[in-house]
Scaffold this active site. Structure first.
Site, PDB file in Angstrom:
ATOM      1  N   SER A 140      -1.426  12.772  48.511  1.00 60.46           N
ATOM      2  CA  SER A 140      -2.417  13.752  47.684  1.00 60.46           C
ATOM      3  C   SER A 140      -1.556  14.783  47.550  1.00 60.46           C
ATOM      4  CB  SER A 140      -3.777  14.084  48.228  1.00 60.46           C
ATOM      5  OG  SER A 140      -4.540  14.895  47.534  1.00 60.46           O
ATOM      6  N   TYR A 155      -9.396  16.570  55.112  1.00 63.59           N
ATOM      7  CA  TYR A 155      -8.615  16.060  54.128  1.00 63.59           C
ATOM      8  C   TYR A 155      -7.237  16.310  54.005  1.00 63.59           C
ATOM      9  CZ  TYR A 155      -7.970  13.238  49.721  1.00 63.59           C
ATOM     10  OH  TYR A 155      -7.359  12.480  48.598  1.00 63.59           O
TER      11      TYR A 155
HETATM   12  N1  LIG Z   1      -8.835  10.265  42.910  1.00 67.96           N
HETATM   13  C1  LIG Z   1      -8.188  11.227  43.131  1.00 67.96           C
HETATM   14  O1  LIG Z   1      -8.248  12.327  42.588  1.00 67.96           O
HETATM   15  C2  LIG Z   1      -7.259  11.338  44.158  1.00 67.96           C
HETATM   16  C3  LIG Z   1      -6.098  12.219  44.311  1.00 67.96           C
HETATM   17  C4  LIG Z   1      -5.511  12.268  45.346  1.00 67.96           C
HETATM   18  C5  LIG Z   1      -5.093  11.357  46.183  1.00 67.96           C
HETATM   19  N2  LIG Z   1      -6.122  10.404  46.298  1.00 67.96           N
HETATM   20  C6  LIG Z   1      -6.045   9.227  47.197  1.00 67.96           C
HETATM   21  O2  LIG Z   1      -5.724   8.023  46.419  1.00 67.96           O
HETATM   22  C7  LIG Z   1      -6.206   6.997  47.382  1.00 67.96           C
HETATM   23  C8  LIG Z   1      -7.207   6.220  46.558  1.00 67.96           C
HETATM   24  O3  LIG Z   1      -8.199   6.846  46.077  1.00 67.96           O
HETATM   25  P1  LIG Z   1      -9.420   6.367  44.912  1.00 67.96           P
HETATM   26  O4  LIG Z   1      -9.387   7.730  44.020  1.00 67.96           O
HETATM   27  O5  LIG Z   1      -9.010   5.269  44.371  1.00 67.96           O
HETATM   28  O6  LIG Z   1     -10.614   6.428  45.754  1.00 67.96           O
HETATM   29  P2  LIG Z   1     -11.823   5.403  45.568  1.00 67.96           P
HETATM   30  O7  LIG Z   1     -12.811   6.028  46.592  1.00 67.96           O
HETATM   31  O8  LIG Z   1     -12.257   5.223  44.196  1.00 67.96           O
HETATM   32  O9  LIG Z   1     -11.492   4.081  46.349  1.00 67.96           O
HETATM   33  C9  LIG Z   1     -10.927   4.025  47.730  1.00 67.96           C
HETATM   34  C10 LIG Z   1     -11.252   2.361  48.223  1.00 67.96           C
HETATM   35  O10 LIG Z   1     -10.971   2.529  49.544  1.00 67.96           O
HETATM   36  C11 LIG Z   1     -11.885   1.696  50.199  1.00 67.96           C
HETATM   37  N3  LIG Z   1     -11.810   2.152  51.705  1.00 67.96           N
HETATM   38  C12 LIG Z   1     -12.390   3.231  52.145  1.00 67.96           C
HETATM   39  N4  LIG Z   1     -12.467   3.255  53.514  1.00 67.96           N
HETATM   40  C13 LIG Z   1     -11.705   2.175  54.138  1.00 67.96           C
HETATM   41  C14 LIG Z   1     -11.218   1.567  55.074  1.00 67.96           C
HETATM   42  N5  LIG Z   1     -11.612   2.344  56.359  1.00 67.96           N
HETATM   43  N6  LIG Z   1     -10.577   0.430  55.277  1.00 67.96           N
HETATM   44  C15 LIG Z   1     -10.209  -0.115  53.948  1.00 67.96           C
HETATM   45  N7  LIG Z   1     -10.679   0.359  52.856  1.00 67.96           N
HETATM   46  C16 LIG Z   1     -11.429   1.505  52.678  1.00 67.96           C
HETATM   47  C17 LIG Z   1     -13.130   2.080  49.498  1.00 67.96           C
HETATM   48  O11 LIG Z   1     -13.855   0.979  49.734  1.00 67.96           O
HETATM   49  C18 LIG Z   1     -12.606   2.108  48.051  1.00 67.96           C
HETATM   50  O12 LIG Z   1     -12.783   0.513  47.450  1.00 67.96           O
HETATM   51  C19 LIG Z   1      -6.681   7.542  48.526  1.00 67.96           C
HETATM   52  O13 LIG Z   1      -6.111   7.522  49.561  1.00 67.96           O
HETATM   53  C20 LIG Z   1      -7.139   8.965  48.084  1.00 67.96           C
HETATM   54  O14 LIG Z   1      -7.393   9.948  49.214  1.00 67.96           O
HETATM   55  C21 LIG Z   1      -7.130  10.086  45.469  1.00 67.96           C
END
Ligand SMILES: NC(=O)c1ccc[n+]([C@@H]2O[C@H](COP(=O)([O-])OP(=O)(O)OC[C@H]3O[C@@H](n4cnc5c(N)ncnc54)[C@H](O)[C@@H]3O)[C@@H](O)[C@H]2O)c1
Length: 249
Positions: A140, A155
């Site tokens: 991130s 985080y």
């Molecule tokens: N959305 C943002 O703005 C953003 C920005 C920077 C980084 N990220 C990172 O991107 C990645 C994806 O995020 P997203 O926004 O798609 O999140 P999201 O919450 O929409 O989806 C995350 C998915 O991970 C699954 N998950 C959660 N815990 C789990 C576990 N212990 N084992 C297996 N699966 C698990 C959830 O069920 C879900 O389907 C994450 O690592 C997040 O930290 C997101």
């Protein structure tokens, strides 16, 4: 021919958001993909839509036994594993250091940080047997900037750790043809973002981004396809920022 033709991939957190977008693009580019998530129902629905290039598996990334089972399943279904995308992540409570319980801190780290370690440790032996592979770890901008206004110590710590683990693994396996890169998204329109910010708050956040908009998950998928593909044979150990210019200023 697709850009990932004949590749076998494991994608975590595949049920929604970025993991869903990455899985859809991977299949469209010719890869066969094991979509893994704690939410098996949603993953199975997506797999039914994607067809025979995809299988679903329940995986809690913080559980080593789950990882061993998933790698064995991918190998028995498809033959080998060439690509691992460690995408699953959670935000945990929005708290600074003094307000944060140890339990909450460890929970966030167990998914975001230990999950990436366990995933690489489970998959790399298979990649080595098959002559190499590509790993993409989703960090991130929180893995680059200690606090850009989110006030989430756990985080930030876990996402900085993903960056460090990525670089360590990149050096450890570079000579053996495994590339390891981290991706650092800014605000991206997924259920994770929309669960914490409403439309108006997302619009406000976008005003502080040079591109004046948040990222779409499909844009993250495009970067991940490139890094995972044979188009990037000399790229390893790097931080790939995709944030509309947010970290410039
Ligand atoms: N959305 C943002 O703005 C953003 C920005 C920077 C980084 N990220 C990172 O991107 C990645 C994806 O995020 P997203 O926004 O798609 O999140 P999201 O919450 O929409 O989806 C995350 C998915 O991970 C699954 N998950 C959660 N815990 C789990 C576990 N212990 N084992 C297996 N699966 C698990 C959830 O069920 C879900 O389907 C994450 O690592 C997040 O930290 C997101």
């Amino acid at each position: 021919m697709g850009r990932l033709q004949n590749k076998i991939a494991i994608v975590t957190g595949a049920a929604q958001g970025m993991g869903e977008a990455i899985s859809r693009r991977f299949v469209a580019e010719g890869a066969r993909v094991a979509l893994c998530d704690i939410n098996l129902d949603a993953t199975e629905k997506l797999v039914a839509e994607l067809g025979e290039g995809a299988i679903a598996a329940r995986l809690d990334v913080s559980d080593n036994d789950d990882w061993l089972r998933v790698v064995a399943l991918a190998r028995s279904s498809f033959g080998c594993v060439n690509i691992l995308v460690n995408n699953a992540g959670i935000t945990g409570p929005t708290k600074g250091l003094l307000d944060l319980d140890e339990e909450d801190f460890l929970k966030v780290c167990s998914v975001n940080q230990t999950g990436v370690f366990l995933g690489m440790r489970a998959v790399v032996p298979s990649m080595l047997e098959d002559g190499g592979g590509a790993i993409v770890n989703i960090s991130s901008i929180s893995g680059l900037l200690a606090n850009y206004g989110t006030n989430n110590a756990a985080y930030a710590a876990s996402k900085f750790a993903v960056r460090g683990l990525t670089k360590f693994a990149a050096i450890e396996f570079a000579e053996r043809n495994i590339r390891v890169n981290s991706v650092h998204p800014g605000y991206t329109r997924t259920p994770m973002l929309t669960a914490s910010l409403n439309d108006e708050q997302i619009e406000m956040a976008a005003k502080n981004i040079p591109s004046k908009r948040v990222c779409e998950p499909e844009e993250i998928a495009s970067l991940v396809v490139f890094l995972a593909s044979d188009e990037a044979p000399y790229i390893t150990g790097n931080e790939h920022i995709i944030d509309g210019g947010y970290t410039i200023v």
